[in-house]
Enzyme design. Structure first.
Site, PDB file in Angstrom:
ATOM      1  N   SER A   1     -22.488  -6.990  64.637  1.00 15.79           N
ATOM      2  CA  SER A   1     -23.858  -6.464  64.626  1.00 15.79           C
ATOM      3  C   SER A   1     -24.036  -5.278  63.678  1.00 15.79           C
ATOM      4  CB  SER A   1     -24.297  -6.065  66.032  1.00 15.79           C
ATOM      5  OG  SER A   1     -23.610  -4.921  66.468  1.00 15.79           O
TER       6      SER A   1
ATOM      7  N   LYS B   1     -24.824   1.227  67.427  1.00 20.65           N
ATOM      8  CA  LYS B   1     -26.007   0.897  66.634  1.00 20.65           C
ATOM      9  C   LYS B   1     -26.448   2.137  65.852  1.00 20.65           C
ATOM     10  CE  LYS B   1     -26.428  -3.118  68.738  1.00 20.65           C
ATOM     11  NZ  LYS B   1     -25.453  -4.048  68.332  1.00 20.65           N
TER      12      LYS B   1
END
Length: 169
Positions: free
Chosen positions: A38, A91
């Site tokens: 990701s 993230k």
């Protein structure tokens, strides 16, 4: 008797080093493994869904930013998943409290509430992030990734990039 004294001293030293190491890891810095794609190409640039490898980048996470939640746009943060507190996510912060965010998939804009931030993975095709789960509470953040420390050929500072999708009024 001399052997017992030696074992006692070794045990005390190991215990002391363990307590100091635990304190440093809990309060100041720690090392976190990055799994999945990701955040590719920032982390695990050669990750693919067809060949799942269990070796990935390892990053240095500093925790001094948690003192007063001192975060900036583009910081890469480690946080607990809102749906599973045992799962750690990595993230990039793309919006802070009070910012407006638009999604490329809809015409709606979202205002980030106080005490929250908007996080997105660098690889949007393979990322479960705020586009799916909404704003993330700042209290779930465990630290900011500052440096890649493993593998040796990738050692270096984690770059802050300009977030996309933010709306400036």
């Amino acid at each position: 008797m001399k052997r017992l004294n030696f074992l006692w001293n070794v045990s005390k030293n190991f215990f002391t080093c363990g307590i100091i190491g635990l304190t440093i890891s809990d309060r100041y810095i720690s090392i976190v493994p990055i799994r999945g794609g990701s955040m590719s190409p920032t982390f695990n640039p050669h990750w693919s869904t067809s060949v799942k490898t269990y070796s990935g980048d390892r990053v240095l996470v500093e925790k001094l930013c948690l003192d007063k939640y001192k975060f900036s746009l583009g910081d890469v943060v480690v946080f607990c998943s809102p749906s599973n507190h045992k799962e750690k996510c990595v993230k990039r912060i793309t919006a802070l409290p009070g910012d407006w965010v638009s999604s490329p998939y809809s015409y709606d804009a979202v205002k980030i509430p106080d005490g929250h931030c908007w996080v997105e993975g660098d690889n949007s095709a393979s990322s479960l992030d705020s586009k799916s789960i909404g704003p993330v509470p700042l209290g779930l953040i465990k630290g900011r990734a500052t440096h890649i420390i493993w593998p040796p050929q990738r050692i270096g500072k984690v770059e802050q990039t300009i977030p996309r999708g933010r709306i400036d009024f």
